[in-house]
Write a protein that holds these residues in place. Structure first.
Motif, PDB file in Angstrom:
ATOM      1  N   MET A   1     109.124 -19.548  28.912  1.00 17.18           N
ATOM      2  CA  MET A   1     108.805 -20.100  30.332  1.00 17.18           C
ATOM      3  C   MET A   1     109.135 -21.491  30.409  1.00 17.18           C
ATOM      4  O   MET A   1     108.752 -22.332  30.056  1.00 17.18           O
ATOM      5  N   THR A   2     110.242 -21.721  31.362  1.00 20.27           N
ATOM      6  CA  THR A   2     110.557 -23.179  31.533  1.00 20.27           C
ATOM      7  C   THR A   2     109.426 -24.040  32.220  1.00 20.27           C
ATOM      8  O   THR A   2     108.697 -23.427  33.486  1.00 20.27           O
ATOM      9  N   PRO A   3     108.743 -24.951  31.816  1.00 21.98           N
ATOM     10  CA  PRO A   3     107.801 -25.815  32.555  1.00 21.98           C
ATOM     11  C   PRO A   3     108.247 -26.216  34.002  1.00 21.98           C
ATOM     12  O   PRO A   3     109.358 -26.397  34.230  1.00 21.98           O
ATOM     13  N   VAL A   4     107.508 -26.580  34.768  1.00 21.91           N
ATOM     14  CA  VAL A   4     107.804 -26.814  36.142  1.00 21.91           C
ATOM     15  C   VAL A   4     107.084 -28.528  36.346  1.00 21.91           C
ATOM     16  O   VAL A   4     105.877 -28.285  36.196  1.00 21.91           O
ATOM     17  N   LEU A   5     107.830 -29.436  36.746  1.00 24.84           N
ATOM     18  CA  LEU A   5     107.249 -30.688  37.016  1.00 24.84           C
ATOM     19  C   LEU A   5     107.230 -30.579  38.583  1.00 24.84           C
ATOM     20  O   LEU A   5     107.827 -30.234  39.474  1.00 24.84           O
ATOM     21  N   VAL A   6     105.887 -30.792  38.938  1.00 27.46           N
ATOM     22  CA  VAL A   6     105.248 -30.742  40.327  1.00 27.46           C
ATOM     23  C   VAL A   6     105.511 -32.120  41.079  1.00 27.46           C
ATOM     24  O   VAL A   6     104.687 -33.032  40.603  1.00 27.46           O
ATOM     25  N   ASP A   7     106.417 -31.931  41.898  1.00 22.84           N
ATOM     26  CA  ASP A   7     106.348 -33.610  42.596  1.00 22.84           C
ATOM     27  C   ASP A   7     105.318 -33.805  43.610  1.00 22.84           C
ATOM     28  O   ASP A   7     104.501 -32.851  44.098  1.00 22.84           O
ATOM     29  N   SER A   8     104.902 -34.712  43.774  1.00 21.43           N
ATOM     30  CA  SER A   8     103.724 -35.344  44.446  1.00 21.43           C
ATOM     31  C   SER A   8     103.666 -34.866  45.889  1.00 21.43           C
ATOM     32  O   SER A   8     102.755 -34.650  46.460  1.00 21.43           O
ATOM     33  N   ASN A   9     104.794 -34.632  46.603  1.00 18.71           N
ATOM     34  CA  ASN A   9     104.857 -33.913  47.850  1.00 18.71           C
ATOM     35  C   ASN A   9     104.116 -32.567  48.180  1.00 18.71           C
ATOM     36  O   ASN A   9     103.519 -32.314  48.916  1.00 18.71           O
ATOM     37  N   ILE A  10     104.373 -31.891  47.034  1.00 16.25           N
ATOM     38  CA  ILE A  10     103.701 -30.585  46.875  1.00 16.25           C
ATOM     39  C   ILE A  10     102.237 -30.794  46.871  1.00 16.25           C
ATOM     40  O   ILE A  10     101.221 -30.065  47.604  1.00 16.25           O
ATOM     41  N   LEU A  11     101.808 -31.672  45.950  1.00  7.66           N
ATOM     42  CA  LEU A  11     100.345 -31.817  45.799  1.00  7.66           C
ATOM     43  C   LEU A  11      99.541 -32.381  46.796  1.00  7.66           C
ATOM     44  O   LEU A  11      98.506 -32.299  47.250  1.00  7.66           O
ATOM     45  N   LEU A  12     100.394 -33.150  47.607  1.00  9.30           N
ATOM     46  CA  LEU A  12      99.731 -34.164  48.618  1.00  9.30           C
ATOM     47  C   LEU A  12      99.787 -33.092  50.041  1.00  9.30           C
ATOM     48  O   LEU A  12      98.835 -33.160  50.713  1.00  9.30           O
ATOM     49  N   ASP A  13     100.659 -32.232  50.169  1.00 14.19           N
ATOM     50  CA  ASP A  13     100.530 -31.049  50.957  1.00 14.19           C
ATOM     51  C   ASP A  13      99.218 -30.312  50.994  1.00 14.19           C
ATOM     52  O   ASP A  13      98.657 -30.230  51.982  1.00 14.19           O
ATOM     53  N   ILE A  14      99.034 -29.995  49.837  1.00 12.83           N
ATOM     54  CA  ILE A  14      97.763 -29.464  49.804  1.00 12.83           C
ATOM     55  C   ILE A  14      96.591 -30.063  49.817  1.00 12.83           C
ATOM     56  O   ILE A  14      95.650 -29.669  50.448  1.00 12.83           O
ATOM     57  N   ALA A  15      96.360 -31.141  49.471  1.00 11.00           N
ATOM     58  CA  ALA A  15      95.417 -32.064  49.458  1.00 11.00           C
ATOM     59  C   ALA A  15      95.038 -32.768  50.677  1.00 11.00           C
ATOM     60  O   ALA A  15      93.643 -32.749  51.132  1.00 11.00           O
ATOM     61  N   THR A  16      95.886 -32.814  51.547  1.00  9.46           N
ATOM     62  CA  THR A  16      95.823 -33.239  52.957  1.00  9.46           C
ATOM     63  C   THR A  16      95.733 -32.059  53.934  1.00  9.46           C
ATOM     64  O   THR A  16      95.995 -32.202  54.991  1.00  9.46           O
ATOM     65  N   ASP A  17      96.144 -30.814  53.369  1.00  6.40           N
ATOM     66  CA  ASP A  17      96.259 -29.540  54.128  1.00  6.40           C
ATOM     67  C   ASP A  17      97.187 -29.877  55.223  1.00  6.40           C
ATOM     68  O   ASP A  17      96.911 -29.741  56.694  1.00  6.40           O
ATOM     69  N   ASP A  18      98.394 -30.478  54.884  1.00  5.20           N
ATOM     70  CA  ASP A  18      99.350 -30.629  56.051  1.00  5.20           C
ATOM     71  C   ASP A  18      99.774 -29.176  56.735  1.00  5.20           C
ATOM     72  O   ASP A  18      99.880 -28.288  56.096  1.00  5.20           O
ATOM     73  N   PRO A  19      99.702 -29.299  58.227  1.00  3.05           N
ATOM     74  CA  PRO A  19      99.910 -28.358  58.907  1.00  3.05           C
ATOM     75  C   PRO A  19     101.109 -27.629  58.732  1.00  3.05           C
ATOM     76  O   PRO A  19     101.251 -26.288  58.989  1.00  3.05           O
ATOM     77  N   ARG A  20     102.089 -28.237  58.484  1.00  6.46           N
ATOM     78  CA  ARG A  20     103.540 -27.374  58.233  1.00  6.46           C
ATOM     79  C   ARG A  20     103.849 -27.012  57.001  1.00  6.46           C
ATOM     80  O   ARG A  20     104.381 -26.010  56.669  1.00  6.46           O
ATOM     81  N   TRP A  21     103.288 -27.782  55.949  1.00 12.84           N
ATOM     82  CA  TRP A  21     103.762 -27.295  54.471  1.00 12.84           C
ATOM     83  C   TRP A  21     102.571 -26.792  53.462  1.00 12.84           C
ATOM     84  O   TRP A  21     102.989 -26.379  52.331  1.00 12.84           O
ATOM     85  N   ALA A  22     101.290 -27.110  54.040  1.00  8.35           N
ATOM     86  CA  ALA A  22     100.354 -26.579  52.678  1.00  8.35           C
ATOM     87  C   ALA A  22     100.239 -25.336  52.501  1.00  8.35           C
ATOM     88  O   ALA A  22     100.155 -24.800  51.410  1.00  8.35           O
ATOM     89  N   SER A  23     100.358 -24.389  53.245  1.00  5.83           N
ATOM     90  CA  SER A  23     100.722 -22.857  52.903  1.00  5.83           C
ATOM     91  C   SER A  23     101.610 -22.576  51.964  1.00  5.83           C
ATOM     92  O   SER A  23     101.561 -21.951  50.857  1.00  5.83           O
ATOM     93  N   TRP A  24     102.997 -23.104  52.538  1.00  3.83           N
ATOM     94  CA  TRP A  24     103.939 -22.859  51.602  1.00  3.83           C
ATOM     95  C   TRP A  24     103.707 -23.529  50.284  1.00  3.83           C
ATOM     96  O   TRP A  24     104.106 -22.908  48.994  1.00  3.83           O
ATOM     97  N   SER A  25     103.555 -24.726  50.195  1.00 10.45           N
ATOM     98  CA  SER A  25     103.039 -25.436  49.049  1.00 10.45           C
ATOM     99  C   SER A  25     102.037 -24.913  48.227  1.00 10.45           C
ATOM    100  O   SER A  25     102.473 -24.578  46.776  1.00 10.45           O
ATOM    101  N   ALA A  26     100.884 -24.507  48.650  1.00  9.44           N
ATOM    102  CA  ALA A  26      99.893 -23.757  47.526  1.00  9.44           C
ATOM    103  C   ALA A  26     100.375 -22.276  47.253  1.00  9.44           C
ATOM    104  O   ALA A  26     100.224 -22.312  46.092  1.00  9.44           O
ATOM    105  N   ALA A  27     101.124 -21.660  48.111  1.00 10.31           N
ATOM    106  CA  ALA A  27     101.495 -20.257  47.738  1.00 10.31           C
ATOM    107  C   ALA A  27     102.468 -20.399  46.620  1.00 10.31           C
ATOM    108  O   ALA A  27     102.422 -19.833  45.499  1.00 10.31           O
TER     109      ALA A  27
END
Length: 145
Positions: A1-27
């Motif tokens: 399995m190739t590791p995945v580097l997770v960019d901060s925008n994905i983590l911030l989407d989830i942390a801030t419950d971004d209305p547009r991206w949180a669901s996609w980023s979390a899933a």
């Protein structure tokens, strides 16, 4: 399995419950965690920290049992600098900070996939990096080739 580097925008989407991206980023993050090792580096950690008042809360959001923490390779620093210089020579403005190039270079040097919503820049300057990004396969979150 190739590791995945997770960019901060994905983590911030989830942390801030971004209305547009949180669901996609979390899933997408959840699917990647089931199949791969998730990786962050000090730049990603720093960028995500802006969403938290206390380091204890940040640590709870980025548990070491879920996110492998890695130092930044010096080779990635060299590649980031060269790609950033190319970006500036092509007329790029200061809107794209050098840390974004360092994140892409880290994924390229380490041979990792990169999960990010900023796919266009990574496709241009780091074409060898497999991307997990919106539009690559939104349902499955699969990397682009």
């Amino acid at each position: 399995m190739t590791p995945v580097l997770v960019d901060s925008n994905i983590l911030l989407d989830i942390a801030t419950d971004d209305p547009r991206w949180a669901s996609w980023s979390a899933a997408t993050l959840e699917r990647a965690a089931e199949e791969s090792v998730l990786v962050i580096n000090p730049l990603i950690y720093a960028e995500v920290s802006i969403g938290f008042d206390r380091i204890e809360d940040l640590e709870a959001a980025l548990p070491t049992g879920l996110y492998r923490r890695e130092a930044l390779p010096y080779e990635a620093g060299f590649l980031a600098g060269k790609c950033f210089l190319d970006y500036r020579r092509r007329g790029g403005n200061r809107r794209a900070p050098l840390p974004d190039f360092y994140i892409g270079a880290h994924a390229a040097i380490a041979g990792y996939r990169l999960m990010s919503r900023d796919a266009a820049r990574y496709r241009t300057y780091f074409p060898s990096v497999g991307l997990i990004a919106p539009g690559s396969d939104v349902e499955g979150g699969e990397p682009e080739n």
